[in-house]
Design a protein around this motif. Structure first.
Motif, PDB file in Angstrom:
ATOM      1  N   ALA A   1       2.978  15.853  10.555  1.00  0.00           N
ATOM      2  CA  ALA A   1       1.801  16.698  10.750  1.00  0.00           C
ATOM      3  C   ALA A   1       0.550  16.073  10.133  1.00  0.00           C
ATOM      4  CB  ALA A   1       2.038  18.078  10.157  1.00  0.00           C
ATOM      5  N   VAL A   2       0.689  15.533   8.933  1.00  0.00           N
ATOM      6  CA  VAL A   2      -0.500  15.034   8.247  1.00  0.00           C
ATOM      7  C   VAL A   2      -0.812  13.580   8.596  1.00  0.00           C
ATOM      8  CG1 VAL A   2      -0.297  16.676   6.349  1.00  0.00           C
ATOM      9  CG2 VAL A   2       0.744  14.412   6.143  1.00  0.00           C
ATOM     10  N   ASP A   3       0.029  13.035   9.493  1.00  0.00           N
ATOM     11  CA  ASP A   3      -0.338  11.784  10.132  1.00  0.00           C
ATOM     12  C   ASP A   3      -0.516  10.640   9.141  1.00  0.00           C
ATOM     13  OD1 ASP A   3      -0.957  10.428  12.483  1.00  0.00           O
ATOM     14  OD2 ASP A   3      -3.099  10.639  12.139  1.00  0.00           O
ATOM     15  N   VAL A   4       0.399  10.539   8.213  1.00  0.00           N
ATOM     16  CA  VAL A   4       0.271   9.472   7.229  1.00  0.00           C
ATOM     17  C   VAL A   4       0.792   8.132   7.738  1.00  0.00           C
ATOM     18  CG1 VAL A   4       0.095  10.764   5.079  1.00  0.00           C
ATOM     19  CG2 VAL A   4       2.337  10.431   6.096  1.00  0.00           C
ATOM     20  N   VAL A   5       1.743   8.197   8.653  1.00  0.00           N
ATOM     21  CA  VAL A   5       2.304   6.964   9.211  1.00  0.00           C
ATOM     22  C   VAL A   5       2.533   7.155  10.708  1.00  0.00           C
ATOM     23  CG1 VAL A   5       4.319   5.438   9.245  1.00  0.00           C
ATOM     24  CG2 VAL A   5       3.493   6.318   7.071  1.00  0.00           C
ATOM     25  N   SER A   6       1.989   6.237  11.496  1.00  0.00           N
ATOM     26  CA  SER A   6       2.177   6.358  12.937  1.00  0.00           C
ATOM     27  C   SER A   6       3.590   5.950  13.311  1.00  0.00           C
ATOM     28  CB  SER A   6       1.200   5.455  13.685  1.00  0.00           C
ATOM     29  OG  SER A   6      -0.028   5.429  13.039  1.00  0.00           O
ATOM     30  N   GLU A   7       3.991   6.427  14.448  1.00  0.00           N
ATOM     31  CA  GLU A   7       5.268   6.077  15.054  1.00  0.00           C
ATOM     32  C   GLU A   7       5.461   4.562  15.027  1.00  0.00           C
ATOM     33  OE1 GLU A   7       6.933   8.687  16.250  1.00  0.00           O
ATOM     34  OE2 GLU A   7       8.641   7.663  17.195  1.00  0.00           O
ATOM     35  N   ASN A   8       6.540   4.144  14.363  1.00  0.00           N
ATOM     36  CA  ASN A   8       6.871   2.712  14.352  1.00  0.00           C
ATOM     37  C   ASN A   8       5.784   1.818  13.768  1.00  0.00           C
ATOM     38  OD1 ASN A   8       9.309   1.538  14.945  1.00  0.00           O
ATOM     39  ND2 ASN A   8       9.256   2.256  17.045  1.00  0.00           N
TER      40      ASN A   8
ATOM     41  N   ILE B   1      -6.714  19.140   5.790  1.00  0.00           N
ATOM     42  CA  ILE B   1      -5.251  19.041   5.859  1.00  0.00           C
ATOM     43  C   ILE B   1      -4.673  20.276   6.538  1.00  0.00           C
ATOM     44  CG2 ILE B   1      -3.147  18.906   4.464  1.00  0.00           C
ATOM     45  CD1 ILE B   1      -4.750  17.209   2.464  1.00  0.00           C
ATOM     46  N   MET B   2      -5.253  21.437   6.237  1.00  0.00           N
ATOM     47  CA  MET B   2      -4.797  22.669   6.867  1.00  0.00           C
ATOM     48  C   MET B   2      -4.966  22.582   8.385  1.00  0.00           C
ATOM     49  SD  MET B   2      -3.672  24.745   4.579  1.00  0.00           S
ATOM     50  CE  MET B   2      -3.782  26.427   5.167  1.00  0.00           C
ATOM     51  N   GLY B   3      -6.026  21.944   8.807  1.00  0.00           N
ATOM     52  CA  GLY B   3      -6.239  21.769  10.243  1.00  0.00           C
ATOM     53  C   GLY B   3      -5.097  21.002  10.882  1.00  0.00           C
ATOM     54  N   MET B   4      -4.616  19.988  10.159  1.00  0.00           N
ATOM     55  CA  MET B   4      -3.496  19.197  10.677  1.00  0.00           C
ATOM     56  C   MET B   4      -2.203  20.014  10.687  1.00  0.00           C
ATOM     57  SD  MET B   4      -4.235  15.594   8.702  1.00  0.00           S
ATOM     58  CE  MET B   4      -5.484  14.448   9.269  1.00  0.00           C
TER      59      MET B   4
ATOM     60  N   MET C   1       0.823  -1.220   0.000  1.00  0.00           N
ATOM     61  CA  MET C   1       0.000   0.000   0.000  1.00  0.00           C
ATOM     62  C   MET C   1       0.857   1.270   0.000  1.00  0.00           C
ATOM     63  SD  MET C   1      -3.076   1.677   1.119  1.00  0.00           S
ATOM     64  CE  MET C   1      -4.678   1.458   0.424  1.00  0.00           C
ATOM     65  N   SER C   2       0.234   2.330  -0.368  1.00  0.00           N
ATOM     66  CA  SER C   2       0.944   3.596  -0.479  1.00  0.00           C
ATOM     67  C   SER C   2       0.665   4.538   0.680  1.00  0.00           C
ATOM     68  CB  SER C   2       0.523   4.307  -1.756  1.00  0.00           C
ATOM     69  OG  SER C   2       1.339   3.932  -2.825  1.00  0.00           O
ATOM     70  N   ILE C   3       1.616   5.415   0.921  1.00  0.00           N
ATOM     71  CA  ILE C   3       1.453   6.460   1.919  1.00  0.00           C
ATOM     72  C   ILE C   3       0.547   7.536   1.322  1.00  0.00           C
ATOM     73  CG2 ILE C   3       2.698   8.327   3.068  1.00  0.00           C
ATOM     74  CD1 ILE C   3       5.041   6.294   3.364  1.00  0.00           C
ATOM     75  N   SER C   4      -0.443   7.930   2.091  1.00  0.00           N
ATOM     76  CA  SER C   4      -1.476   8.867   1.638  1.00  0.00           C
ATOM     77  C   SER C   4      -0.929  10.118   0.945  1.00  0.00           C
ATOM     78  CB  SER C   4      -2.317   9.296   2.845  1.00  0.00           C
ATOM     79  OG  SER C   4      -3.089  10.415   2.525  1.00  0.00           O
ATOM     80  N   SER C   5      -1.651  10.549  -0.064  1.00  0.00           N
ATOM     81  CA  SER C   5      -1.253  11.748  -0.798  1.00  0.00           C
ATOM     82  C   SER C   5      -1.473  13.012   0.041  1.00  0.00           C
ATOM     83  CB  SER C   5      -2.034  11.831  -2.105  1.00  0.00           C
ATOM     84  OG  SER C   5      -3.399  12.072  -1.843  1.00  0.00           O
ATOM     85  N   ARG C   6      -2.042  12.866   1.213  1.00  0.00           N
ATOM     86  CA  ARG C   6      -2.099  14.025   2.118  1.00  0.00           C
ATOM     87  C   ARG C   6      -0.714  14.625   2.292  1.00  0.00           C
ATOM     88  NH1 ARG C   6      -5.285  10.890   5.463  1.00  0.00           N
ATOM     89  NH2 ARG C   6      -3.564  10.520   6.898  1.00  0.00           N
ATOM     90  N   PHE C   7       0.286  13.740   2.281  1.00  0.00           N
ATOM     91  CA  PHE C   7       1.653  14.218   2.452  1.00  0.00           C
ATOM     92  C   PHE C   7       2.064  15.128   1.290  1.00  0.00           C
ATOM     93  CE2 PHE C   7       6.363  12.722   2.653  1.00  0.00           C
ATOM     94  CZ  PHE C   7       6.740  13.885   3.311  1.00  0.00           C
ATOM     95  N   SER C   8       1.872  14.671   0.073  1.00  0.00           N
ATOM     96  CA  SER C   8       2.285  15.507  -1.059  1.00  0.00           C
ATOM     97  C   SER C   8       1.415  16.762  -1.160  1.00  0.00           C
ATOM     98  CB  SER C   8       2.289  14.713  -2.374  1.00  0.00           C
ATOM     99  OG  SER C   8       0.998  14.410  -2.796  1.00  0.00           O
TER     100      SER C   8
END
Lengths: 147, 147
Positions: free
Chosen positions: B80-87, B44-47, B1-8
């Motif tokens: 910030a955009v919470d695409v991947v949690s810690e570990n 996303i701006m909220g994040m 799976m891919s990391i959410s485009s929220r990041f880009s």
DNA sequence: GTTACCTGTAACCATAATAGTTACATTAAA
DNA sequence: TTTAATGTAACTATTATGGTTACAGGTAAC
């Protein structure tokens, strides 16, 4: 989102094939160690076979490693089980507005950065072999047995 | 799976806030550059606001960067955009069989390796700033304008 | 050859995340 | 008071995951 557990299951299977190399590693046996359904194991085994990491044959019980432990890296497994496509760990939003200077350049700017990050991750995986994992498991077992 | 485009999208937004810093950056304006819905941008701006990367206020049109370009890294955006949690970039199969030497040790063996790979990825992201991205976009614009 | 057992695979399901959409309450400025 | 923006909630379609059942096909033992 997370990278599919197919990857960790694949590592589990390969390590177990080594540690139980004198036994008969049916999908049912492997499934009982992983704690899942045999069909799930067979699906993953099919991928590992395609990548030439394991030897299995329809109708014949049991699987074996197809190559030496020491040359199977976690990156090989990662690619075999197809958890992340080439250059697609990060997804980039489609169709940004070409009438905006950011919109028309962002993809080209970001993609190489994402690619570098993905490569850094994959390099780390390429430096660990199934042999390392097996040794670690054996060592943990010994440590626990002397407690 | 891919990391959410929220990041880009997050990176896109921050770069645009800089390049259009003299304009009024409403969610509608940003959405038109990203080519998505304003509500998606506001989410996303909220994040980004929560991570103190942007300044926005209910009822007041426009957003601004909350800190200098040069100290906002892509890792900051990524978190910030919470695409991947810690570990938790890699998921590890749950409940392996404790009656098997592999089952009872695999998680402890694998988790540090996965963690290292994730750290390698995050280190790469921490070395690139929004300023770098903005400069790259500006340079690409200039290169194209002289073609 | 037939039986028993295994692999290979297809079909299907529940769950969860994504990205988008609509709608509306809340807030601030003109 | 009007206007316009942000902040959010609710809902949808799409997609991947992980699991489950079922069964066709292959192989070996009897």
């Amino acid at each position: 989102m997370s990278i599919s557990s197919r990857f960790s299951v694949g590592i589990h299977i390969l390590a177990l094939l080594e540690l139980n190399k004198d036994g008969v590693n049916t999908s049912e046996f492997l499934a009982s160690s992983v704690n899942t359904n045999p069909a799930v194991i067979r699906k993953i085994m099919g991928m590992l076979k395609k990548a030439e990491l394991v030897e299995i044959h329809a109708g014949i019980a049991g699987a074996k490693l197809a190559k030496s432990l020491s040359i199977i890296t976690l990156l090989d497994v990662y690619r075999a089980v197809d958890v992340v496509s080439e250059n697609e760990l990060f997804s980039v939003h489609e169709n940004p507005n070409p009438d905006c200077s950011v919109g028309r350049n962002i993809q080209e700017s970001i993609i190489p950065i994402f690619s570098n990050a993905q490569i850094a991750l994959e390099n780390t995986l390429s430096k660990v072999t199934i042999e390392d994992v097996v040794k670690d498991i054996v060592q943990k077992e010994q440590a626990n047995s002397t407690k």
